[in-house]
Design a protein around this motif. Sequence first.
Motif, PDB file in Angstrom:
ATOM      1  N   TRP A  45     -11.153  -7.926   0.136  1.00  0.00           N
ATOM      2  CA  TRP A  45     -10.792  -9.012   1.054  1.00  0.00           C
ATOM      3  C   TRP A  45      -9.297  -9.248   0.951  1.00  0.00           C
ATOM      4  CZ3 TRP A  45     -12.303 -11.696   5.069  1.00  0.00           C
ATOM      5  CH2 TRP A  45     -11.707 -12.927   5.365  1.00  0.00           C
ATOM      6  N   ASP A  46      -8.641  -9.231   2.124  1.00  0.00           N
ATOM      7  CA  ASP A  46      -7.209  -9.507   2.186  1.00  0.00           C
ATOM      8  C   ASP A  46      -7.041 -10.999   2.440  1.00  0.00           C
ATOM      9  OD1 ASP A  46      -4.549  -9.848   2.856  1.00  0.00           O
ATOM     10  OD2 ASP A  46      -4.407  -7.976   3.983  1.00  0.00           O
ATOM     11  N   PRO A  47      -6.628 -11.772   1.440  1.00  0.00           N
ATOM     12  CA  PRO A  47      -6.549 -13.230   1.622  1.00  0.00           C
ATOM     13  C   PRO A  47      -5.419 -13.657   2.543  1.00  0.00           C
ATOM     14  CG  PRO A  47      -5.673 -12.602  -0.520  1.00  0.00           C
ATOM     15  CD  PRO A  47      -6.251 -11.362   0.082  1.00  0.00           C
ATOM     16  N   ALA A  48      -4.394 -12.808   2.703  1.00  0.00           N
ATOM     17  CA  ALA A  48      -3.263 -13.173   3.565  1.00  0.00           C
ATOM     18  C   ALA A  48      -3.626 -13.025   5.037  1.00  0.00           C
ATOM     19  CB  ALA A  48      -2.044 -12.323   3.224  1.00  0.00           C
ATOM     20  N   ILE A  49      -4.251 -11.900   5.388  1.00  0.00           N
ATOM     21  CA  ILE A  49      -4.609 -11.615   6.784  1.00  0.00           C
ATOM     22  C   ILE A  49      -5.999 -12.135   7.125  1.00  0.00           C
ATOM     23  CG2 ILE A  49      -4.776  -9.773   8.528  1.00  0.00           C
ATOM     24  CD1 ILE A  49      -2.000 -10.146   7.414  1.00  0.00           C
ATOM     25  N   LYS A  50      -6.789 -12.448   6.072  1.00  0.00           N
ATOM     26  CA  LYS A  50      -8.165 -12.926   6.262  1.00  0.00           C
ATOM     27  C   LYS A  50      -9.031 -11.859   6.924  1.00  0.00           C
ATOM     28  CE  LYS A  50      -6.882 -17.060   4.829  1.00  0.00           C
ATOM     29  NZ  LYS A  50      -7.203 -17.520   3.467  1.00  0.00           N
ATOM     30  N   ARG A  51      -9.106 -10.691   6.295  1.00  0.00           N
ATOM     31  CA  ARG A  51      -9.930  -9.625   6.853  1.00  0.00           C
ATOM     32  C   ARG A  51     -10.535  -8.793   5.736  1.00  0.00           C
ATOM     33  NH1 ARG A  51      -5.090  -5.821   9.386  1.00  0.00           N
ATOM     34  NH2 ARG A  51      -4.022  -5.393   7.407  1.00  0.00           N
ATOM     35  N   ASP A  52     -11.673  -8.170   6.037  1.00  0.00           N
ATOM     36  CA  ASP A  52     -12.293  -7.215   5.126  1.00  0.00           C
ATOM     37  C   ASP A  52     -11.492  -5.922   5.109  1.00  0.00           C
ATOM     38  OD1 ASP A  52     -14.497  -8.856   4.423  1.00  0.00           O
ATOM     39  OD2 ASP A  52     -15.511  -8.303   6.294  1.00  0.00           O
ATOM     40  N   VAL A  53     -11.479  -5.265   3.962  1.00  0.00           N
ATOM     41  CA  VAL A  53     -10.817  -3.969   3.847  1.00  0.00           C
ATOM     42  C   VAL A  53     -11.676  -3.060   2.989  1.00  0.00           C
ATOM     43  CG1 VAL A  53      -8.473  -4.894   4.098  1.00  0.00           C
ATOM     44  CG2 VAL A  53      -9.476  -4.672   1.811  1.00  0.00           C
TER      45      VAL A  53
ATOM     46  N   GLU B 116      -0.492   1.012  -6.530  1.00  0.00           N
ATOM     47  CA  GLU B 116      -0.596   1.892  -7.686  1.00  0.00           C
ATOM     48  C   GLU B 116      -0.300   1.099  -8.954  1.00  0.00           C
ATOM     49  OE1 GLU B 116       1.513   6.059  -9.173  1.00  0.00           O
ATOM     50  OE2 GLU B 116       1.469   5.560  -7.017  1.00  0.00           O
ATOM     51  N   ASP B 117      -1.073   1.356 -10.015  1.00  0.00           N
ATOM     52  CA  ASP B 117      -0.762   0.811 -11.330  1.00  0.00           C
ATOM     53  C   ASP B 117      -0.749   1.957 -12.337  1.00  0.00           C
ATOM     54  OD1 ASP B 117      -3.429   1.380 -11.934  1.00  0.00           O
ATOM     55  OD2 ASP B 117      -4.097  -0.688 -11.575  1.00  0.00           O
ATOM     56  N   ASP B 118      -0.728   1.635 -13.620  1.00  0.00           N
ATOM     57  CA  ASP B 118      -0.601   2.684 -14.629  1.00  0.00           C
ATOM     58  C   ASP B 118      -1.788   3.636 -14.652  1.00  0.00           C
ATOM     59  OD1 ASP B 118       1.817   1.639 -15.388  1.00  0.00           O
ATOM     60  OD2 ASP B 118       0.983   0.432 -17.036  1.00  0.00           O
ATOM     61  N   GLN B 119      -2.966   3.153 -14.300  1.00  0.00           N
ATOM     62  CA  GLN B 119      -4.171   3.959 -14.438  1.00  0.00           C
ATOM     63  C   GLN B 119      -4.670   4.552 -13.129  1.00  0.00           C
ATOM     64  OE1 GLN B 119      -7.498   1.833 -16.121  1.00  0.00           O
ATOM     65  NE2 GLN B 119      -8.702   3.683 -16.488  1.00  0.00           N
ATOM     66  N   SER B 120      -4.420   3.857 -12.038  1.00  0.00           N
ATOM     67  CA  SER B 120      -5.051   4.247 -10.774  1.00  0.00           C
ATOM     68  C   SER B 120      -4.078   4.168  -9.600  1.00  0.00           C
ATOM     69  CB  SER B 120      -6.256   3.335 -10.477  1.00  0.00           C
ATOM     70  OG  SER B 120      -7.126   3.258 -11.584  1.00  0.00           O
ATOM     71  N   ALA B 121      -4.470   4.806  -8.504  1.00  0.00           N
ATOM     72  CA  ALA B 121      -3.755   4.704  -7.229  1.00  0.00           C
ATOM     73  C   ALA B 121      -4.781   4.377  -6.152  1.00  0.00           C
ATOM     74  CB  ALA B 121      -3.031   5.997  -6.910  1.00  0.00           C
ATOM     75  N   PHE B 122      -4.420   3.506  -5.222  1.00  0.00           N
ATOM     76  CA  PHE B 122      -5.370   3.010  -4.236  1.00  0.00           C
ATOM     77  C   PHE B 122      -4.808   3.083  -2.819  1.00  0.00           C
ATOM     78  CE2 PHE B 122      -6.082   0.706  -8.191  1.00  0.00           C
ATOM     79  CZ  PHE B 122      -7.454   0.854  -8.389  1.00  0.00           C
ATOM     80  N   ILE B 123      -5.700   3.381  -1.889  1.00  0.00           N
ATOM     81  CA  ILE B 123      -5.414   3.286  -0.461  1.00  0.00           C
ATOM     82  C   ILE B 123      -6.212   2.101   0.084  1.00  0.00           C
ATOM     83  CG2 ILE B 123      -5.636   4.381   1.785  1.00  0.00           C
ATOM     84  CD1 ILE B 123      -3.618   5.757   0.116  1.00  0.00           C
ATOM     85  N   ILE B 124      -5.538   1.176   0.741  1.00  0.00           N
ATOM     86  CA  ILE B 124      -6.220   0.038   1.368  1.00  0.00           C
ATOM     87  C   ILE B 124      -6.313   0.327   2.857  1.00  0.00           C
ATOM     88  CG2 ILE B 124      -6.133  -2.420   1.897  1.00  0.00           C
ATOM     89  CD1 ILE B 124      -4.498  -0.988  -1.238  1.00  0.00           C
ATOM     90  N   MET B 125      -7.506   0.296   3.381  1.00  0.00           N
ATOM     91  CA  MET B 125      -7.712   0.758   4.746  1.00  0.00           C
ATOM     92  C   MET B 125      -8.710  -0.111   5.504  1.00  0.00           C
ATOM     93  SD  MET B 125      -9.590   4.161   3.323  1.00  0.00           S
ATOM     94  CE  MET B 125      -9.324   5.082   4.815  1.00  0.00           C
ATOM     95  N   GLU B 126      -8.792   0.156   6.771  1.00  0.00           N
ATOM     96  CA  GLU B 126      -9.720  -0.541   7.656  1.00  0.00           C
ATOM     97  C   GLU B 126     -11.157  -0.350   7.179  1.00  0.00           C
ATOM     98  OE1 GLU B 126     -11.108  -0.129  12.372  1.00  0.00           O
ATOM     99  OE2 GLU B 126      -9.517   1.137  11.536  1.00  0.00           O
ATOM    100  N   LEU B 127     -11.918  -1.413   7.146  1.00  0.00           N
ATOM    101  CA  LEU B 127     -13.334  -1.335   6.818  1.00  0.00           C
ATOM    102  C   LEU B 127     -14.126  -1.129   8.107  1.00  0.00           C
ATOM    103  CD1 LEU B 127     -15.675  -1.553   4.804  1.00  0.00           C
ATOM    104  CD2 LEU B 127     -15.646  -4.036   5.165  1.00  0.00           C
ATOM    105  N   VAL B 128     -14.799  -0.012   8.186  1.00  0.00           N
ATOM    106  CA  VAL B 128     -15.584   0.316   9.375  1.00  0.00           C
ATOM    107  C   VAL B 128     -17.013  -0.168   9.166  1.00  0.00           C
ATOM    108  CG1 VAL B 128     -16.452   2.170  10.843  1.00  0.00           C
ATOM    109  CG2 VAL B 128     -14.148   2.314   9.873  1.00  0.00           C
TER     110      VAL B 128
END
Length: 624
Positions: A29-37, A82-94
């Motif tokens: 959940w993106d709290p700034a845009i108010k949308r599911d991701v 990205e943090d020390d352990q992982s990398a993430f892509i935040i994308m549209e939830l279909v």
Amino acid sequence: MNAPFKKIGKYEIQGELGVGSMGVVYKGWDPAIKRDVAIKGIDKTAYPAGERESLLNRFRQKAQAVGRLVHPRIVQIYDYYEDDQSAFIIMELVHGKALAKYLEGNEKFGLWEVGQIITQVLDGIGYAHTQGVVHRDMKLANILINNDGRIKINFFGIARIETPTITKVDDLIGTPYMAPEQFAGGEISGTTDLYSIGVIAYELFTGRQPFFGNMATLMQQVQHEAPERPSSLNTQLSPEIDRVLLKAMAKVPAERYQLASEFSDALKRAVSVSLGLVDRRATASLPDAAKLLDAARMLQKDMIDESIESTLTKTEEDRSIQINTGIKLARLLIIDDDERILAALKSIFRQRYHVFTTTDGNKALDFITRYHMHVIISDQRMPIMLGVELLRRSREISPRSVRILLTGYSDLAAIVGSINDGEVYRFISKPWDNQALQSVVAEASTIGLELADTKASAVALPNKMKAGILVIDNDKEIFNVVRELIGTLCPVHYAEDTDSALSMLNKHEIGVVLADVESRLDELTVMLKLLKQKYPQILSIIATNAKDADLAIDLINQAQVFRILHKPINVATLKAQLHAALQRFLMYQQTPQLVQAHKVETPDKVHTSRFAKNILKGLEMLRG
């Protein structure tokens, strides 16, 4: 990355959507845009230290490339974290499921449905190719169907992240959609994606894959054996389907369709042949009244009332338009999610036209597949299907219909999309002026009636053509790029300002004007408006940094610009749009009636300035 997350960056984690061999997909959940991701991640520690940095660089680069793709058929990338352990892509939830899941559930699709699925996929992948992005892994699992029936292409499947160690093994497991060059380790290009889409289409049409078996057998078949003809597996398919799919799946990339649009056009024709619709355009202007009434009732049962009955029933007292096989009468299809708007528009037009209305974009598209509409009026912001998407697809189904976008807000991306993809005739703003609205619809209806029976075939670009391109660019940057892209296809001329542009227009035959309007916005827009009024066969393309939606509306309503390209311009997109404009110019020469849809009337105030009078004087002197 197996430990549960509560937050990833600013995104709140609400659960897991799936787990693949390379990582987890979270619902966020993106709290700034108010949308599911949707959040897809990879665990850095899962990869050998010597390969880790290279892998992450490719992951970032792919995120950047796909993140630049903004298209209704492509899952949108919103962010990278990205943090020390992982990398993430935040994308549209279909909100839907993968095409693979439908087939696993033994779901069957009709010929028309398959055609719609594949053409939507080709629409999205064709756009990606113009932006220089090749998918490389097209398969059923990466094609998502939204709950409203729209297709979304996923560029980040969770089961496949390339590394030197795992690429070969991972690529060769469960991928019967791979092209011969992928098995052979050859060069990958856009035609590789088109091959894979051909395999997907084959499977959807026939119920089985063209090649199957263990990996060794699959590799042998894909590289060396011809698949069975699709029509031998499904008797509903025509030989035309065979030709299209076998061309798409040719072993040699050069023998396949080179553009997604070519594949799409060929497939639509082939599906029409299989469904017996191939000659429907020849009789579209004289529909059977009873059948049209039945279709209208199905279009939207709650909106087709006595007003439609009256327009389709012959009575001496009724003054409304009647279907008369001896008279051509304009048919309007209006799509808006607000029934009050539909009722208001129906009341305005019911006495002069056949009016059909619906709140459902999918029903509208199905309707125009069966019955030709002279004018299509669509709202922009609708929950089932955005107006720009509806007009894009209606243009593919019914290119001779005149399209109008009705909008109550200024969404620049939607407006540019409706120009570049929907080729709208006019924008109408809400709230509208009744007199102006009726005038625009009357013009559109006249044009639609004239174009309905116009026969025009696609025109291929010759090796060399006489008419050229005029680039108006104050520093020659775009001119130099265009000259390189066009080569010997046609002359490319340069003008620094409107005076030199008029001089070039007088000296040379010009088919396309490409204008960078940044430095002389007011002068160039006036010139383009007057040029389109005097010489509607000349197509104009605008290059701009401007974020002004009103400017875009003004340019389509008064200058009928062919395309608007935002800077910095992707070179592949620029080349494709220039070629499309040149082809359209040749089509206008071949079929002059088509120019009718691009005539404009500029307001008197545009003509009155001294600058405008000088331009008009220059235009009057142009070559005939």
